[in-house]
Motif scaffolding. Structure first.
Motif, short mmCIF file in Angstrom:
data_model
loop_
_atom_site.label_atom_id
_atom_site.label_comp_id
_atom_site.label_asym_id
_atom_site.label_seq_id
_atom_site.Cartn_x
_atom_site.Cartn_y
_atom_site.Cartn_z
N TYR A 145 -10.42 -4.36 -2.41
CA TYR A 145 -9.90 -4.78 -1.31
C TYR A 145 -9.87 -3.78 -0.16
O TYR A 145 -8.81 -3.23 0.55
CB TYR A 145 -8.42 -5.18 -1.34
CG TYR A 145 -8.53 -6.43 -2.23
CD1 TYR A 145 -8.99 -7.75 -1.56
CD2 TYR A 145 -8.24 -6.49 -3.49
CE1 TYR A 145 -8.99 -8.77 -2.53
CE2 TYR A 145 -8.26 -7.52 -4.30
CZ TYR A 145 -8.65 -8.67 -3.88
OH TYR A 145 -8.63 -9.93 -4.63
N THR A 146 -10.91 -3.08 0.09
CA THR A 146 -11.01 -1.80 1.25
C THR A 146 -10.56 -2.23 2.41
O THR A 146 -9.94 -1.44 3.13
CB THR A 146 -12.30 -1.27 1.13
OG1 THR A 146 -13.50 -2.30 1.46
CG2 THR A 146 -12.48 -0.61 0.01
N VAL B 25 1.02 -1.12 -0.19
CA VAL B 25 0.03 0.07 0.07
C VAL B 25 0.90 1.12 0.01
O VAL B 25 1.91 1.18 0.73
CB VAL B 25 -1.05 0.08 1.20
CG1 VAL B 25 -0.35 0.02 2.67
CG2 VAL B 25 -2.04 1.16 1.05
N LEU B 26 0.37 2.25 -0.61
CA LEU B 26 1.01 3.57 -0.86
C LEU B 26 0.25 4.75 -0.73
O LEU B 26 -0.71 4.62 -1.20
CB LEU B 26 2.20 3.64 -1.91
CG LEU B 26 1.75 3.31 -3.33
CD1 LEU B 26 1.56 4.79 -3.94
CD2 LEU B 26 2.80 2.68 -4.15
N GLU C 171 -6.44 -2.32 7.18
CA GLU C 171 -5.61 -2.91 7.86
C GLU C 171 -4.01 -2.55 7.72
O GLU C 171 -3.30 -2.26 8.63
CB GLU C 171 -5.53 -4.57 7.65
CG GLU C 171 -6.88 -4.98 8.09
CD GLU C 171 -7.20 -6.53 7.81
OE1 GLU C 171 -6.18 -6.98 6.85
OE2 GLU C 171 -8.14 -7.30 8.02
N MET C 172 -3.67 -2.21 6.56
CA MET C 172 -2.27 -2.14 6.12
C MET C 172 -2.12 -0.48 6.45
O MET C 172 -1.02 -0.19 6.91
CB MET C 172 -1.82 -2.35 4.46
CG MET C 172 -1.84 -3.87 4.36
SD MET C 172 -1.26 -4.15 2.67
CE MET C 172 0.33 -3.89 2.76
N ASP C 173 -3.12 0.14 6.41
CA ASP C 173 -3.00 1.83 6.70
C ASP C 173 -2.69 1.72 7.99
O ASP C 173 -2.05 2.59 8.66
CB ASP C 173 -4.26 2.43 6.24
CG ASP C 173 -4.19 3.36 4.91
OD1 ASP C 173 -3.02 3.81 4.75
OD2 ASP C 173 -5.31 3.79 4.49
N THR C 174 -3.51 1.12 9.03
CA THR C 174 -3.24 1.21 10.45
C THR C 174 -1.90 0.79 10.80
O THR C 174 -1.08 1.33 11.29
CB THR C 174 -4.17 0.13 11.25
OG1 THR C 174 -5.48 0.55 10.80
CG2 THR C 174 -3.82 0.13 12.47
N GLY D 97 -3.87 11.95 -1.75
CA GLY D 97 -4.88 11.66 -0.43
C GLY D 97 -5.41 10.32 -0.76
O GLY D 97 -5.93 9.80 0.35
N ASN D 98 -5.16 9.86 -1.84
CA ASN D 98 -5.79 8.37 -2.12
C ASN D 98 -4.79 7.04 -1.70
O ASN D 98 -3.63 7.30 -2.15
CB ASN D 98 -6.64 8.11 -3.35
CG ASN D 98 -7.43 9.38 -3.54
OD1 ASN D 98 -8.27 9.59 -2.73
ND2 ASN D 98 -7.30 9.92 -4.74
N ALA D 99 -5.29 6.12 -1.37
CA ALA D 99 -4.57 4.93 -1.12
C ALA D 99 -4.37 4.18 -2.49
O ALA D 99 -5.46 4.13 -3.23
CB ALA D 99 -5.07 4.17 -0.14
N GLU D 100 -3.13 3.49 -2.63
CA GLU D 100 -2.98 2.86 -3.91
C GLU D 100 -2.52 1.27 -3.22
O GLU D 100 -1.77 1.24 -2.19
CB GLU D 100 -1.99 3.36 -5.01
CG GLU D 100 -2.29 4.41 -5.30
CD GLU D 100 -1.41 5.08 -6.24
OE1 GLU D 100 -0.88 4.33 -7.08
OE2 GLU D 100 -0.90 6.14 -6.31
N LEU D 101 -3.16 0.16 -3.89
CA LEU D 101 -2.88 -1.23 -3.32
C LEU D 101 -2.78 -1.99 -4.39
O LEU D 101 -3.23 -1.94 -5.47
CB LEU D 101 -4.01 -1.68 -2.52
CG LEU D 101 -3.72 -2.99 -2.11
CD1 LEU D 101 -2.92 -2.97 -0.74
CD2 LEU D 101 -5.28 -3.68 -1.63
#
Length: 463
Positions: A434-435, A406-407, A440-443, A413-417
């Motif tokens: 896969y929200t 994840v980045l 989980e990975m953001d945390t 401001g948006n996540a990329e997976l």
């Protein structure tokens, strides 16, 4: 006393002296291996023949890979020079380090160079305490120009020659072609008209050090911090290589410098072999981050090997780097490792090889078992962050956990997976699909970054 008795006595004495001499020589010879780190500056994952480069010639480094271990999933500490080198030198992941970009917040609201903390132990300090003769030549980038105690000699290196730029303490600015010996004891000037490139000059300095200052009673730790292929070498004497291809001059120069770096690597190895020291030497070749595209196109030679992104990017092209380990009689020739290692693993690996405790600060895992062909422990996750510029929009982070990565770029401001195993080129962003995994990975990712006054957007920044 008879002549026969005298002859026997002399013979015994000579044998005894020779035996004592050999015994002393054996006792003085270090049992710990020499360690040589060869660090390229902004070399992309695809700029060596052994990593798929088809045009630029690098036969000597390719040979090093064919006789050692080539890593396919090794990562720099960050996507730009200073923080990445800090991770390598301290074994700390960048979210805990005092250096997280090339420039950070300093006094009076200004942005400038930030040094490693004195409490952040370096590999040089660790190995010096372990009895090594430590030497550093080239680009340090982990101190501030006004304070020589933050330069390489002040951070565990017995002998260091480094370039410097920025403001002098007494006023005026450093000349980037000056190479300072042991803080500012003396200075050696790089005259580009006398050498084909800067790395020829720096290799001369290393060979001169080995000739005149090498302590054979101690194991050697040498860091060769090369200039190639970083953009900041405006003058180049060499003008002939690759002319037959009709490339743009900036691309010809880029390729030429990489091939010359390859030759300088071999010159250094040849010197160690001439000194009978190479057989007991671990050689590590890597790069501090992905390819630069400031004075040439990173796409011209496919510098990132087809990976997405380049220097300063959290995509694979910005952080996945060439990594080769060579150790005669120890590492199996021609071995290829898919182990996901990272710069903060280098300190604990060297500590285990040397037989000392790694400093408690390290976040790394020794990959010595991998080098020896044994079962290797893996990280639960790998982390990167970088501050580019003075605003929050320049803050970016990434985390890899297993095959997932994840980045976040604060600018969007948006996540990329991405699933790196299935999509190494990061073409398919799966964040919306896969929200739960993103959350989980953001945390995990947000908890990797500690607040630091030099980096006001680090810490638990809000999404």
């Amino acid at each position: 006393m008879s002549l026969k008795t005298i002859y026997v006595s002399i013979t015994v004495l000579i044998f005894s002296c020779n035996n004592t001499s050999k015994k002393t020589e054996h006792q003085n010879k270090p049992s710990q291996p020499n360690i040589v780190i060869l660090l390229a500056d902004d070399m992309g994952y695809g700029e060596l023949g052994c990593y798929g480069q088809e045009v630029i010639k690098t036969p000597n480094i390719d040979k090093l890979a064919s006789e050692g271990m080539r890593f396919t999933q090794f990562y720099a500490g960050s996507a730009v020079c200073a923080p990445s080198r800090g991770v390598l030198m301290t074994g700390m992941q960048v979210g805990k380090l005092n250096v997280r970009g090339n420039y950070g917040h300093v006094a009076d609201g200004n942005w400038g160079r930030v040094a490693l903390k004195k409490s952040e132990i370096t590999i040089g300090e660790m190995l010096k305490d372990a009895g090594y003769q430590t030497s550093f030549i080239g680009k340090w980038h982990l101190g501030v120009p006004e304070d020589v105690s933050t330069w390489a000699t002040g951070r565990g290196f017995d002998y260091a020659i480094q370039e410097q730029w920025g403001n002098k303490l007494e006023g005026g600015k450093f000349d980037e072609n000056d190479h300072w010996v042991n803080k500012r004891d003396s200075v050696l000037y790089y005259d580009w008209k006398q050498y084909d490139c800067k790395d020829v000059f720096r290799t001369n300095l290393a060979i001169d050090f080995l000739d005149k200052k090498r302590d054979a009673n101690k194991p050697l730790f040498l860091v060769m911090s090369y200039r190639t292929p970083h953009v900041h070498e405006p003058d180049l004497r060499e003008t002939e290589r690759y002319n037959e291809f009709g490339w743009p001059e900036n691309e010809r120069r880029h390729a030429s410098r990489i091939t010359m770096l390859d030759e300088q690597v071999q010159r250094l190895l040849d010197k160690l072999e001439e000194m009978n020291e190479l057989d007991n030497t671990l050689v590590v070749f890597t790069s501090d981050n992905g390819p630069q595209a400031e004075n040439h196109s990173d796409l011209f030679f496919k510098s990132a090997g087809g990976l997405k992104g380049k220097k300063r990017d959290m995509y694979e092209g910005g952080i996945r780097v060439p990594m080769i380990a060579w150790w005669k009689g120890k590492i199996k020739a021609g071995s290829i490792s898919n182990h996901p290692g990272i710069f903060y693993d280098i300190m604990p690996t060297l500590a285990q090889i040397v037989g000392v405790e790694s400093p408690s600060q390290t976040d790394g895992i020794s990959f010595l078992p991998e080098l020896m062909g044994n079962t290797q422990k893996k990280h639960e996750h790998l982390y990167w962050e970088l501050q580019e510029g003075k605003t929050q929009e320049g803050f970016r982070t990434a985390l890899r956990k297993g095959d997932w990565k994840v980045l976040r770029y604060q600018k969007s401001g948006n996540a990329e997976l991405y699933n790196i195993n299935n999509d190494v080129y990061e073409q398919q962003n799966l964040a919306l699909e896969y929200t739960k995994r993103v959350k989980e990975m953001d945390t995990i990712m947000l908890n990797q970054s500690e607040a630091n006054p030099h980096w006001p957007f680090s810490g638990k920044i809000k999404k």
